[in-house]
Scaffold this motif. Structure first.
Motif, PDB file in Angstrom:
ATOM      1  N   ARG A  53      18.512 -10.349   5.062  1.00  8.34           N
ATOM      2  CA  ARG A  53      17.966  -9.008   4.839  1.00  8.34           C
ATOM      3  C   ARG A  53      16.589  -8.882   5.487  1.00  8.34           C
ATOM      4  O   ARG A  53      15.561  -8.956   4.811  1.00  8.34           O
ATOM      5  CB  ARG A  53      17.894  -8.701   3.334  1.00  8.34           C
ATOM      6  N   LYS A  55      14.887  -6.453   6.492  1.00  5.26           N
ATOM      7  CA  LYS A  55      14.030  -5.349   6.035  1.00  5.26           C
ATOM      8  C   LYS A  55      13.190  -5.745   4.821  1.00  5.26           C
ATOM      9  O   LYS A  55      12.238  -5.052   4.469  1.00  5.26           O
ATOM     10  CB  LYS A  55      14.876  -4.116   5.681  1.00  5.26           C
ATOM     11  N   GLN A  56      13.557  -6.817   4.159  1.00  4.18           N
ATOM     12  CA  GLN A  56      12.807  -7.267   2.982  1.00  4.18           C
ATOM     13  C   GLN A  56      11.773  -8.337   3.326  1.00  4.18           C
ATOM     14  O   GLN A  56      11.160  -8.928   2.446  1.00  4.18           O
ATOM     15  CB  GLN A  56      13.771  -7.745   1.896  1.00  4.18           C
ATOM     16  N   GLN A 156      18.335 -14.463   0.631  1.00  2.62           N
ATOM     17  CA  GLN A 156      17.483 -13.593  -0.188  1.00  2.62           C
ATOM     18  C   GLN A 156      17.414 -14.098  -1.634  1.00  2.62           C
ATOM     19  O   GLN A 156      17.044 -13.362  -2.553  1.00  2.62           O
ATOM     20  CB  GLN A 156      17.970 -12.136  -0.147  1.00  2.62           C
TER      21      GLN A 156
END
Length: 465
Positions: A53, A55-56, A156
């Motif tokens: 992920r 974007k995190q 994540q």
């Protein structure tokens, strides 16, 4: 059942509890920089994996960057390679990078809060021990190793054992000249640099609630210096006021919904902790360290402990520390000549810190034989300082306002303190060689550091206010 702030966030993020083992914990935000990420990216490539992920993840360059002439190529080869490698890896894996020249570039633990990335109720990690800074917002934030950086990039998630919980209460009002850095150095001097090993700390009490967000960040930043896994402070109106309108904070209806949830987070009445301490704010004076770990601190009017005051098993390391520092047991530290003053690092490089120093030094001049470096924690802090005319105040005082980066907090870039020289520093660590081979570091608040810059010696700032 009454729950702590920590319990509420932890339970919400457990993906799976391994019987008789650790928890699989979901991670909301992952900060990366140039020092602990290259091996993690390489590990993903070897496995043929992508970042799960991207974007995190928030990426920036901070540890290795120079704080002068950032528009020019980095002189130190290793630093140049690490910063360039981060850029290449972020491009390859689709991660946005706030690198040199970007208006959001800065120390990772400064930019997260000021951009509104850091929010209450989150789990946050970074390959850097001072990730605990973000706990000031009521989040579970902690540093991780490089193999764990790779694990979070890939899944994540992270495998973590739940730590024990400690609460440290500071009650009452602080005296004039005493600020949040003095609080945390005082607590360190009371419980030692290993006194919170195995714990996650919640800081509470009326003195803590009275602090600004930037002051709270300073305290949580140095919770790691007590051996703790991290530190946190319950979110309140001060938190929400600081966050409102920041770039990545929720907006509109999402803001109202988020605040409603955040209000449920503070520790319930009757919740229990494995260990609890209470201190009175009135007992705290401006602090300074004399040794080679952050727990070796005294009030500025006090004296270095006499050998008779030290436990037998600790005497060898105590004597070794004083030998390195060139100080004598039982002697006062006030009036000791200093060579450098460094105001910066993820502990004390925010706009509030710079305003505090500027307010004190306005109309004053630095001592002739002291070199003073002021290093803002981010491009945004630098921009704000210039807009407010703080740069001019520093210039007139003979202080050098440099460009953002970790700077002289650690000897990983061009800003090193020469061997044998004394530096009063607002950073978080005073280990042997931390600021450069043979450098002697005395940790203090921005006010105490500014007083040393003006007088040329370790000074009780209360005498000058």
């Amino acid at each position: 059942m009454a729950k702590t702030l920590f319990d509420k966030i932890w339970e919400k993020h457990v993906v799976k509890q391994i019987e008789g083992g650790p928890s699989v914990l979901y991670i909301d935000k992952h900060f990366i920089h140039e020092v602990t990420s290259p091996q993690a990216f390489k590990g993903l490539e070897k496995r043929g994996m992508q970042v799960f992920r991207p974007k995190q993840i928030v990426a920036t360059a901070d540890h290795n960057v120079p704080t002068l002439n950032q528009h020019l190529p980095i002189k130190e080869e290793l630093s140049r390679i690490q910063v360039q490698t981060l850029k290449e890896n972020c491009e390859k894996f689709g991660i946005e990078l706030y690198g040199l020249g970007h208006p959001f570039q800065g120390i990772v633990h400064v930019i997260g809060p000021e951009l509104g990335v850091t929010q209450p109720g989150m789990t946050m990690v970074c390959g850097d021990s001072h990730t605990s800074t973000h706990g000031a917002f009521g989040s579970i934030a902690f540093g991780i190793g490089t193999s764990e950086v790779e694990m979070v990039m890939a899944t994540q998630c992270l495998m973590q054992s739940k730590p024990k919980l400690m609460r440290i209460n500071i009650e009452g009002e602080l005296k004039n000249g005493v600020v949040s850095k003095d609080i945390v150095l005082y607590v360190l001097a009371q419980i030692s640099a290993s006194g919170a090993t195995g714990y996650f700390i919640e800081f509470a009490g009326s003195a803590i609630r009275s602090l600004s967000m930037e002051a709270r960040m300073t305290i949580c930043n140095m919770s790691i210096e007590m051996g703790a896994r991290g530190g946190m402070i319950a979110p309140d109106e001060v938190t929400y006021e600081y966050m409102k309108g920041r770039l990545f904070a929720p907006q509109g209806e999402a803001w109202d919904k988020a605040v409603a949830y955040w209000r449920t987070l503070p520790t319930d009445e009757g919740a229990t902790f494995d260990q609890e301490y209470t201190y009175q704010a009135a007992d705290i004076e401006p602090m300074i360290t004399y040794g080679t770990n952050p727990g070796m601190g005294i009030g500025v009017t006090g004296h270095v402990p006499a050998l008779s005051e030290i436990e037998e098993r600790e005497k060898p390391s105590f004597e070794k520390s004083l030998q390195y520092m060139g100080l004598e047991a039982g002697k006062s530290i006030q009036g000791k000549k200093v060579d450098y003053v460094f105001i910066g690092s993820c502990t004390n490089s925010r706009i509030e810190d710079l305003r505090m120093v500027a307010s004190f030094v306005k109309g004053k001049k630095k001592a002739d034989d002291v070199e003073v470096w002021i290093v803002p924690g981010s491009k945004q802090v630098e921009k704000q300082a210039i807009e407010e005319g703080i740069d001019k105040i520093f210039e007139e005082a003979g202080f050098q306002l440099r460009q953002p980066g970790c700077s002289a907090c650690l000897g990983m870039n061009e800003d090193k303190i020469p061997a044998g020289k004394y530096c009063v520093s607002t950073s978080n660590r005073n280990f042997e060689g931390r600021q450069g081979a043979g450098a002697r570091t005395l940790l203090a608040s921005p006010l105490t550091a500014a007083a040393a810059a003006v007088t040329g010696v370790i000074t009780d700032v209360r005498e000058l206010i």
